[in-house]
Design a protein around this motif. Structure first.
Motif, PDB file in Angstrom:
ATOM      1  N   THR A   1      42.854  53.042  32.383  1.00  0.00           N
ATOM      2  CA  THR A   1      44.228  52.566  32.284  1.00  0.00           C
ATOM      3  C   THR A   1      44.318  51.157  32.848  1.00  0.00           C
ATOM      4  O   THR A   1      43.435  50.706  33.586  1.00  0.00           O
ATOM      5  CB  THR A   1      45.199  53.471  33.063  1.00  0.00           C
ATOM      6  OG1 THR A   1      44.944  53.327  34.471  1.00  0.00           O
ATOM      7  CG2 THR A   1      45.016  54.931  32.669  1.00  0.00           C
ATOM      8  N   VAL A   2      45.408  50.482  32.551  1.00  0.00           N
ATOM      9  CA  VAL A   2      45.609  49.136  33.075  1.00  0.00           C
ATOM     10  C   VAL A   2      45.719  49.156  34.595  1.00  0.00           C
ATOM     11  O   VAL A   2      45.303  48.219  35.284  1.00  0.00           O
ATOM     12  CB  VAL A   2      46.850  48.481  32.430  1.00  0.00           C
ATOM     13  CG1 VAL A   2      48.142  49.183  32.851  1.00  0.00           C
ATOM     14  CG2 VAL A   2      46.909  46.988  32.745  1.00  0.00           C
ATOM     15  N   ALA A   3      46.246  50.261  35.153  1.00  0.00           N
ATOM     16  CA  ALA A   3      46.351  50.388  36.609  1.00  0.00           C
ATOM     17  C   ALA A   3      44.973  50.484  37.256  1.00  0.00           C
ATOM     18  O   ALA A   3      44.760  49.951  38.358  1.00  0.00           O
ATOM     19  CB  ALA A   3      47.189  51.616  36.974  1.00  0.00           C
ATOM     20  N   ASP A   4      44.036  51.150  36.586  1.00  0.00           N
ATOM     21  CA  ASP A   4      42.671  51.240  37.123  1.00  0.00           C
ATOM     22  C   ASP A   4      42.048  49.854  37.228  1.00  0.00           C
ATOM     23  O   ASP A   4      41.373  49.539  38.212  1.00  0.00           O
ATOM     24  CB  ASP A   4      41.800  52.126  36.223  1.00  0.00           C
ATOM     25  CG  ASP A   4      42.229  53.583  36.251  1.00  0.00           C
ATOM     26  OD1 ASP A   4      42.527  54.086  37.343  1.00  0.00           O
ATOM     27  OD2 ASP A   4      42.280  54.197  35.172  1.00  0.00           O
ATOM     28  N   MET A   5      42.278  49.021  36.224  1.00  0.00           N
ATOM     29  CA  MET A   5      41.751  47.664  36.280  1.00  0.00           C
ATOM     30  C   MET A   5      42.453  46.849  37.357  1.00  0.00           C
ATOM     31  O   MET A   5      41.816  46.097  38.104  1.00  0.00           O
ATOM     32  CB  MET A   5      41.897  46.966  34.933  1.00  0.00           C
ATOM     33  CG  MET A   5      41.217  45.594  34.890  1.00  0.00           C
ATOM     34  SD  MET A   5      41.484  44.687  33.352  1.00  0.00           S
ATOM     35  CE  MET A   5      40.676  45.780  32.180  1.00  0.00           C
ATOM     36  N   ALA A   6      43.756  47.011  37.462  1.00  0.00           N
ATOM     37  CA  ALA A   6      44.523  46.248  38.449  1.00  0.00           C
ATOM     38  C   ALA A   6      44.081  46.553  39.870  1.00  0.00           C
ATOM     39  O   ALA A   6      44.073  45.667  40.732  1.00  0.00           O
ATOM     40  CB  ALA A   6      46.010  46.551  38.294  1.00  0.00           C
ATOM     41  N   ASN A   7      43.708  47.780  40.121  1.00  0.00           N
ATOM     42  CA  ASN A   7      43.332  48.200  41.471  1.00  0.00           C
ATOM     43  C   ASN A   7      41.865  47.957  41.795  1.00  0.00           C
ATOM     44  O   ASN A   7      41.432  48.200  42.916  1.00  0.00           O
ATOM     45  CB  ASN A   7      43.679  49.683  41.670  1.00  0.00           C
ATOM     46  CG  ASN A   7      45.174  49.918  41.815  1.00  0.00           C
ATOM     47  OD1 ASN A   7      45.798  49.440  42.761  1.00  0.00           O
ATOM     48  ND2 ASN A   7      45.758  50.627  40.867  1.00  0.00           N
TER      49      ASN A   7
ATOM     50  N   TYR B   1      34.111  33.171  31.297  1.00  0.00           N
ATOM     51  CA  TYR B   1      34.541  34.074  32.366  1.00  0.00           C
ATOM     52  C   TYR B   1      36.009  33.930  32.735  1.00  0.00           C
ATOM     53  O   TYR B   1      36.574  34.811  33.395  1.00  0.00           O
ATOM     54  CB  TYR B   1      33.659  33.862  33.600  1.00  0.00           C
ATOM     55  CG  TYR B   1      32.268  34.441  33.432  1.00  0.00           C
ATOM     56  CD1 TYR B   1      31.993  35.759  33.793  1.00  0.00           C
ATOM     57  CD2 TYR B   1      31.241  33.687  32.878  1.00  0.00           C
ATOM     58  CE1 TYR B   1      30.726  36.300  33.619  1.00  0.00           C
ATOM     59  CE2 TYR B   1      29.976  34.216  32.701  1.00  0.00           C
ATOM     60  CZ  TYR B   1      29.723  35.520  33.066  1.00  0.00           C
ATOM     61  OH  TYR B   1      28.462  36.053  32.882  1.00  0.00           O
ATOM     62  N   SER B   2      36.650  32.839  32.308  1.00  0.00           N
ATOM     63  CA  SER B   2      38.092  32.728  32.563  1.00  0.00           C
ATOM     64  C   SER B   2      38.835  33.869  31.877  1.00  0.00           C
ATOM     65  O   SER B   2      39.894  34.304  32.350  1.00  0.00           O
ATOM     66  CB  SER B   2      38.623  31.384  32.060  1.00  0.00           C
ATOM     67  OG  SER B   2      38.415  31.235  30.670  1.00  0.00           O
ATOM     68  N   ARG B   3      38.281  34.389  30.774  1.00  0.00           N
ATOM     69  CA  ARG B   3      38.913  35.533  30.106  1.00  0.00           C
ATOM     70  C   ARG B   3      38.950  36.743  31.030  1.00  0.00           C
ATOM     71  O   ARG B   3      39.951  37.481  31.077  1.00  0.00           O
ATOM     72  CB  ARG B   3      38.155  35.883  28.823  1.00  0.00           C
ATOM     73  CG  ARG B   3      38.242  34.841  27.723  1.00  0.00           C
ATOM     74  CD  ARG B   3      37.490  35.288  26.491  1.00  0.00           C
ATOM     75  NE  ARG B   3      36.063  35.424  26.709  1.00  0.00           N
ATOM     76  CZ  ARG B   3      35.224  36.004  25.857  1.00  0.00           C
ATOM     77  NH1 ARG B   3      35.679  36.528  24.735  1.00  0.00           N
ATOM     78  NH2 ARG B   3      33.935  36.067  26.125  1.00  0.00           N
ATOM     79  N   ALA B   4      37.871  36.975  31.767  1.00  0.00           N
ATOM     80  CA  ALA B   4      37.815  38.122  32.671  1.00  0.00           C
ATOM     81  C   ALA B   4      38.777  37.947  33.835  1.00  0.00           C
ATOM     82  O   ALA B   4      39.446  38.902  34.264  1.00  0.00           O
ATOM     83  CB  ALA B   4      36.392  38.317  33.187  1.00  0.00           C
ATOM     84  N   ARG B   5      38.862  36.727  34.360  1.00  0.00           N
ATOM     85  CA  ARG B   5      39.795  36.483  35.466  1.00  0.00           C
ATOM     86  C   ARG B   5      41.239  36.639  35.001  1.00  0.00           C
ATOM     87  O   ARG B   5      42.069  37.213  35.709  1.00  0.00           O
ATOM     88  CB  ARG B   5      39.543  35.099  36.051  1.00  0.00           C
ATOM     89  CG  ARG B   5      38.226  35.000  36.838  1.00  0.00           C
ATOM     90  CD  ARG B   5      38.065  33.652  37.505  1.00  0.00           C
ATOM     91  NE  ARG B   5      37.694  32.610  36.547  1.00  0.00           N
ATOM     92  CZ  ARG B   5      36.439  32.295  36.249  1.00  0.00           C
ATOM     93  NH1 ARG B   5      35.434  32.923  36.816  1.00  0.00           N
ATOM     94  NH2 ARG B   5      36.178  31.334  35.374  1.00  0.00           N
ATOM     95  N   ASN B   6      41.533  36.144  33.795  1.00  0.00           N
ATOM     96  CA  ASN B   6      42.880  36.315  33.249  1.00  0.00           C
ATOM     97  C   ASN B   6      43.174  37.783  32.961  1.00  0.00           C
ATOM     98  O   ASN B   6      44.306  38.246  33.145  1.00  0.00           O
ATOM     99  CB  ASN B   6      43.032  35.495  31.960  1.00  0.00           C
ATOM    100  CG  ASN B   6      43.070  34.006  32.220  1.00  0.00           C
ATOM    101  OD1 ASN B   6      43.385  33.556  33.317  1.00  0.00           O
ATOM    102  ND2 ASN B   6      42.747  33.219  31.204  1.00  0.00           N
ATOM    103  N   LEU B   7      42.164  38.498  32.502  1.00  0.00           N
ATOM    104  CA  LEU B   7      42.294  39.930  32.234  1.00  0.00           C
ATOM    105  C   LEU B   7      42.738  40.661  33.494  1.00  0.00           C
ATOM    106  O   LEU B   7      43.691  41.458  33.479  1.00  0.00           O
ATOM    107  CB  LEU B   7      40.952  40.467  31.745  1.00  0.00           C
ATOM    108  CG  LEU B   7      40.917  41.798  31.015  1.00  0.00           C
ATOM    109  CD1 LEU B   7      41.452  41.640  29.595  1.00  0.00           C
ATOM    110  CD2 LEU B   7      39.485  42.328  30.947  1.00  0.00           C
TER     111      LEU B   7
END
Length: 335
Positions: A46-52, A68-74
């Motif tokens: 879930t998006v929450a799993d990534m956020a945490n 890698y800016s894509r990953a940081r923005n993600l």
């Protein structure tokens, strides 16, 4: 849509996997991006799993995908959606545009596929299809191209079919109207395609602007201390690799001889110790090409009898995000 590829993000209208796939596939082929998509969905259902998750974990999973800016923005967007939007993605093109790393193309893809909003998706595939079918000679890298092609794509959108139309256009460009040597004899548009009927398939789309590529010369120091451990540094907040780890680096304005580089390493004050032995690992440079630069990389083994408290075990390198060229070297150097 019977000819479309079976891709996991195509089997849902949930915005999270659609957003994740669209960010990953920016400047990345589907064949390369798919394993990363599956890996991310397993790690962050879930998006929450990534956020945490810590940013370092996101960067480590992204390792090898580039830009890698894509990953940081993600990661930043995952936190924004989770903590400031109650876990819900915006449900409109205009709302999606406010998310970090989401431009017109990505916002249109999510809005049309997840919510059915009548907005056209215009990416490289769509530029190619439209320019060939309609014989458009506008330079797609010019300032007015985006507006022109978006307006044309919007005029073609069938009512209530934005999702299918946008996906069909992207698939058609990816599978049939490919950049080089498309098989126009089996194309459904070959009777009306301007490019095919005027012999200009290989000339369209027009793209005149070319990005300047800069040569850079890197010498990475593989430092082994008295305990056999090595040094790595986390890059700061600038550059394409910021937030990733790398070995101590000496960059020079041009390629140096082996003798000149040894002298330079010996005088490198940031080492904090006197090298016992310095030897080159690869006499021919590793060439690492990015869109805007060509890196010429040498690796040097630097041995010291000093115990370095900040050094790490070689196994630690498997747990931290490294630029792929350094990851590949470390995997080969420490099998």
């Amino acid at each position: 849509m019977q000819h479309r590829r079976q891709l996991p993000w195509r089997e849902t209208t949930h915005p999270y996997p659609i957003w994740l796939s669209e960010i990953m596939l920016q400047q990345t082929r589907v064949a390369q991006g798919l394993p990363y998509f599956l890996k991310f969905m397993e790690a962050f259902p879930t998006v929450a799993d990534m956020a945490n998750a810590p940013e370092e974990k996101v960067l480590h999973l992204w390792q090898g995908l580039g830009y890698y800016s894509r990953a940081r923005n993600l990661h930043a967007t995952a936190k924004e959606v989770t903590f400031n939007m109650n876990g819900k993605f915006p449900k409109s093109f205009s709302g999606l545009l406010k998310l970090k790393g989401v431009g017109d193309y990505t916002a249109a893809a999510i809005a049309s596929i997840a919510y059915g909003e009548a907005v056209p998706v215009v990416d490289g595939n769509v530029y190619r299809v439209l320019s060939r079918v309609f014989g458009i000679e506008t330079d797609i890298s010019s300032s007015g191209a985006k507006k022109e092609f978006t307006a044309l794509a919007a005029s073609l959108l069938p009512p209530g079919q934005a999702s299918n139309f946008n996906q069909a256009m992207m698939e058609f460009g990816a599978l049939q109207c490919v950049p080089k040597n498309p098989d126009c004899t089996i194309c459904i548009f070959n009777q009306t395609c301007v490019a095919y009927n005027t012999g200009r398939v290989n000339q369209l789309p027009v793209k005149l602007k070319k990005q300047k590529v800069t040569d850079r010369f890197f010498n990475y120091l593989i430092i082994k201390d008295a305990n056999g451990r090595t040094l790595v540094n986390r890059r700061g907040d600038k550059g394409i690799w910021h937030g990733l780890y790398e070995f101590p680096l000496l960059e020079t304005p041009a390629a140096l001889s082996k003798e000149e580089t040894v002298v330079l390493i010996q005088s490198f004050k940031n080492l904090g110790f006197t090298p016992k032995n310095i030897s080159i690992i690869n006499t021919e440079p590793v060439i690492h090409k990015l869109s805007h630069q060509k890196q010429h990389i040498w690796f040097w083994e630097v041995i010291t009898d000093t115990e370095l408290p900040e050094a790490v075990e070689k196994e630690h390198l498997k747990t931290i995000p490294l630029p792929i060229v350094l990851h590949n070297f470390a995997t080969e150097y420490w099998p």
